[in-house]
Write an enzyme that holds these catalytic residues in place. Structure first.
Site, PDB file in Angstrom:
ATOM      1  N   LYS A  36       0.855  -1.193   0.000  1.00 24.66           N
ATOM      2  CA  LYS A  36       0.000   0.000   0.000  1.00 24.66           C
ATOM      3  C   LYS A  36       0.894   1.247   0.000  1.00 24.66           C
ATOM      4  O   LYS A  36       2.114   1.138   0.137  1.00 24.66           O
ATOM      5  CB  LYS A  36      -0.908  -0.033   1.228  1.00 24.66           C
ATOM      6  CG  LYS A  36      -0.145   0.091   2.536  1.00 24.66           C
ATOM      7  CD  LYS A  36      -1.028  -0.194   3.750  1.00 24.66           C
ATOM      8  CE  LYS A  36      -0.227   0.041   5.016  1.00 24.66           C
ATOM      9  NZ  LYS A  36      -0.934  -0.431   6.212  1.00 24.66           N
ATOM     10  N   ARG A 135     -11.214   0.598  14.043  1.00 24.03           N
ATOM     11  CA  ARG A 135     -11.057   1.245  12.739  1.00 24.03           C
ATOM     12  C   ARG A 135     -12.047   0.559  11.797  1.00 24.03           C
ATOM     13  O   ARG A 135     -13.108   1.077  11.544  1.00 24.03           O
ATOM     14  CB  ARG A 135      -9.607   1.099  12.242  1.00 24.03           C
ATOM     15  CG  ARG A 135      -9.308   1.942  11.034  1.00 24.03           C
ATOM     16  CD  ARG A 135      -7.816   1.982  10.698  1.00 24.03           C
ATOM     17  NE  ARG A 135      -7.305   0.716  10.186  1.00 24.03           N
ATOM     18  CZ  ARG A 135      -6.049   0.543   9.781  1.00 24.03           C
ATOM     19  NH1 ARG A 135      -5.177   1.545   9.842  1.00 24.03           N
ATOM     20  NH2 ARG A 135      -5.646  -0.623   9.317  1.00 24.03           N
ATOM     21  N   TYR A 275      17.083  32.987   0.521  1.00 22.25           N
ATOM     22  CA  TYR A 275      16.008  33.879   0.955  1.00 22.25           C
ATOM     23  C   TYR A 275      16.221  34.286   2.403  1.00 22.25           C
ATOM     24  O   TYR A 275      16.557  33.447   3.247  1.00 22.25           O
ATOM     25  CB  TYR A 275      14.660  33.155   0.894  1.00 22.25           C
ATOM     26  CG  TYR A 275      14.157  32.884  -0.511  1.00 22.25           C
ATOM     27  CD1 TYR A 275      13.954  33.923  -1.407  1.00 22.25           C
ATOM     28  CD2 TYR A 275      13.868  31.592  -0.912  1.00 22.25           C
ATOM     29  CE1 TYR A 275      13.472  33.668  -2.684  1.00 22.25           C
ATOM     30  CE2 TYR A 275      13.379  31.331  -2.183  1.00 22.25           C
ATOM     31  CZ  TYR A 275      13.182  32.381  -3.064  1.00 22.25           C
ATOM     32  OH  TYR A 275      12.713  32.127  -4.317  1.00 22.25           O
TER      33      TYR A 275
HETATM   34  C1  PLP Z   1      -0.171  -1.425   6.820  1.00 22.77           C
HETATM   35  C2  PLP Z   1      -0.770  -2.685   7.257  1.00 22.77           C
HETATM   36  C3  PLP Z   1       0.057  -3.792   7.517  1.00 22.77           C
HETATM   37  C4  PLP Z   1       1.563  -3.739   7.449  1.00 22.77           C
HETATM   38  O1  PLP Z   1       2.103  -2.941   8.477  1.00 22.77           O
HETATM   39  P1  PLP Z   1       3.698  -2.832   8.722  1.00 22.77           P
HETATM   40  O2  PLP Z   1       3.801  -2.217  10.057  1.00 22.77           O
HETATM   41  O3  PLP Z   1       4.208  -1.912   7.671  1.00 22.77           O
HETATM   42  O4  PLP Z   1       4.252  -4.176   8.610  1.00 22.77           O
HETATM   43  C5  PLP Z   1      -0.576  -4.971   7.857  1.00 22.77           C
HETATM   44  N1  PLP Z   1      -1.928  -5.049   7.953  1.00 22.77           N
HETATM   45  C6  PLP Z   1      -2.736  -4.011   7.718  1.00 22.77           C
HETATM   46  C7  PLP Z   1      -4.206  -4.166   7.839  1.00 22.77           C
HETATM   47  C8  PLP Z   1      -2.177  -2.779   7.370  1.00 22.77           C
HETATM   48  O5  PLP Z   1      -2.987  -1.740   7.151  1.00 22.77           O
END
Ligand code: PLP
Length: 383
Positions: A36, A135, A275
Site C-alpha cells: 500500500k 477502525r 532567501y
Molecule cells: C499497513 C498494514 C500492515 C503492514 O504494516 P507494517 O507495520 O508496515 O508491517 C498490515 N496489515 C494491515 C491491515 C495494514 O494496514
C-alpha cells in the site's frame, strides 16, 4: 540526467530482508508483501516485479486502484489482497480478477455475494474482526448477521481468511491492548470454526506483531515496513536485538535518494545565503546548489538542519530549503566539482543518511517519510 534527482531501489537489500523475514516465520507461514502507499513510496511498478523475483507470491494493497496498478506491474500471477477501500462498483472487477478482499461491513458482504452470483464465480473474502482497534472490522452484532449470510451463501462466498489488525504492536505501551485483541480474535475464530466457518488463513500480524508476538503469525503475516529494511519503531528493534547474540541490524534499507551538484558558488564572509537572513556566512564559503527542494518532498523543516553526502563526506544544508533547490556547505570538501553525486538519503562510501535521522529532523515517522517520497521522482532498480 533528465530528472534533477532519482531514487535507487536495491534488489539485494530486498532479498536480504525477505530472507530474514522468512527465517523468522519459518516455512509454514505465508508472507504477504504489503505494498500500500505506493509500496511505501518505493513505487508499485518498480517494487512488485522485484519482490516477485525475490520469491514473493502474495501482495496486500489498500485499495482497488493500487490493486489495478499491481496487476499491471507483475509479470506472473500472484495473489492480491485488498485490505481497505473497494467501492461496490469495483467489486465486479475485483471478483472477475480473482482478487481477495477484506470484508468489514454487511453491505459489502451482500454485494459480494450478489456479484459472485451474477458472474458465476466465487468471491474470496477475508472476514475482518473488530478486536479493539476500532477502525474497521465486524463487531459482535454485525458478525452474527454476517455469519447468517455466509451460511446461506456458501457457494458464492469463499471464506479465504479471518483477520484483524493490532492497534500499535510496535510499542510496549500497548502491550495489554494487543494481548486483549489477540485473545478476543482467538475466541471469535474458535467460535466461528465451531459454527462451521473454516477459513483457509487466519492472519493478524503486521511487522511489529510478527517480530514481537510470534503467536500472532498464524497462517500468514502481512509485512510492510520491514521488507523495506526499516523497523516499525526503535523499540521493536532494541527489543529484538537484545535477544540476539550478534548485535548487527539484519535489515538493509532499499532506497538511496540521489541528485547531483547543479552549480557551485563562492560566498564572502558575512553575506546572507538564500532567501531572508536565516544563515549568514561565518567565513568565506563554497556552496553546492542541489536541484532538489520541498516540491520533491525534501522538507522545508530541514532548512539549516539537514545533511547530505558529497564525496563520502557529510555536508550541511544552509539557508532555507527552496521549492526546487537547496544550498549545501561544501567548503571543506576537497576537489568538489559540478555534477558530483549528492546523496540525500542512503549510503555513499562509509557514510549514510538514515531514514530515521532524516525523519527525526523533519519530525516525520519512517512510514510517513517513505510514503511521501513523491511520485514524480524516477525510481530505478539496482542490484
Ligand atoms: C499497513 C498494514 C500492515 C503492514 O504494516 P507494517 O507495520 O508496515 O508491517 C498490515 N496489515 C494491515 C491491515 C495494514 O494496514
Amino acid at each position: 540526467m533528465l530528472h534533477s534527482s532519482y531514487i535507487e531501489i536495491s534488489k539485494s537489500a530486498l532479498q536480504n530482508n525477505i530472507d530474514f523475514i522468512r527465517s523468522e516465520i519459518g516455512p509454514d507461514v505465508l508472507l504477504s508483501s504489503v505494498v500500500k502507499g505506493n509500496a511505501y513510496g518505493h513505487g508499485i511498478e518498480q517494487f512488485t516485479p522485484l519482490a516477485q523475483a525475490c520469491g514473493i507470491n502474495h501482495f496486500s494493497v489498500f485499495s482497488a486502484d493500487e490493486a489495478d496498478r499491481l496487476l499491471k506491474s507483475i509479470p506472473r500471477p500472484s495473489t492480491i489482497l485488498i485490505m481497505g477501500y473497494l467501492d461496490n462498483p469495483e467489486l465486479e472487477w475485483a471478483i472477475r480478477h480473482d482478487m481477495e478482499f477484506f470484508v468489514f461491513e454487511l453491505d459489502r458482504l451482500q454485494e459480494a455475494s450478489a456479484m459472485a452470483t451474477k458472474l458465476g464465480k466465487r468471491a474470496k473474502i477475508h472476514l475482518e474482526l473488530e478486536t479493539g482497534m476500532y477502525r474497521t472490522g465486524f463487531d459482535k452484532a454485525a458478525l452474527a448477521r454476517a455469519e447468517t449470510l455466509l451460511a446461506s451463501h456458501r457457494t458464492e462466498l469463499e471464506l479465504q481468511g479471518i483477520c484483524t489488525h493490532f492497534a500499535g504492536a510496535e510499542s510496549m505501551q500497548n502491550h495489554e491492548r494487543v494481548l486483549r485483541q489477540l485473545q478476543k480474535y482467538n475466541r471469535q475464530v474458535a467460535r466461528l470454526q465451531q459454527a462451521g466457518h473454516l477459513p483457509r488463513q487466519r492472519h493478524t500480524a503486521c511487522s511489529a506483531a510478527m517480530i514481537s508476538y510470534p503467536d500472532t503469525r498464524m497462517d500468514m503475516v502481512r509485512v510492510g515496513i520491514m521488507q523495506y529494511g526499516l523497523w516499525p519503531s526503535p523499540e521493536t528493534y532494541s527489543r529484538y536485538i537484545s535477544q540476539q547474540e550478534e548485535k548487527k541490524d539484519p535489515l538493509q534499507r532499499l532506497v538511496n535518494w540521489k541528485s547531483r551538484i547543479m552549480s557551485l558558488k563562492s560566498v564572502p564572509k558575512g553575506e546572507y545565503i538564500g532567501y531572508g537572513t536565516s544563515f549568514q556566512a561565518p567565513r568565506d564559503m563554497v556552496l553546492a546548489i542541489v536541484p532538489v527542494g520541498y516540491a520533491w518532498g525534501y522538507s522545508r523543516s530541514l532548512s539549516n538542519q539537514g545533511q547530505v553526502l558529497v564525496r563520502g563526506t557529510r555536508a550541511a544544508v544552509v539557508g532555507t530549503v527552496n521549492m526546487n533547490v537547496m544550498m549545501v556547505d561544501v567548503t571543506d570538501i576537497p576537489d568538489v566539482g559540478k555534477d558530483d553525486e549528492v546523496v540525500l538519503l542512503g549510503k555513499q562510501g562509509e557514510e549514510s543518511i538514515t531514514v530515521a535521522s532524516f525523519g527525526e529532523l523533519s519530525t516525520q515517522l519512517n512510514y510517513e517519510l517513505l510514503t511521501r517520497l513523491p511520485l514524480n521522482i524516477p525510481r530505478c532498480v539496482i542490484e
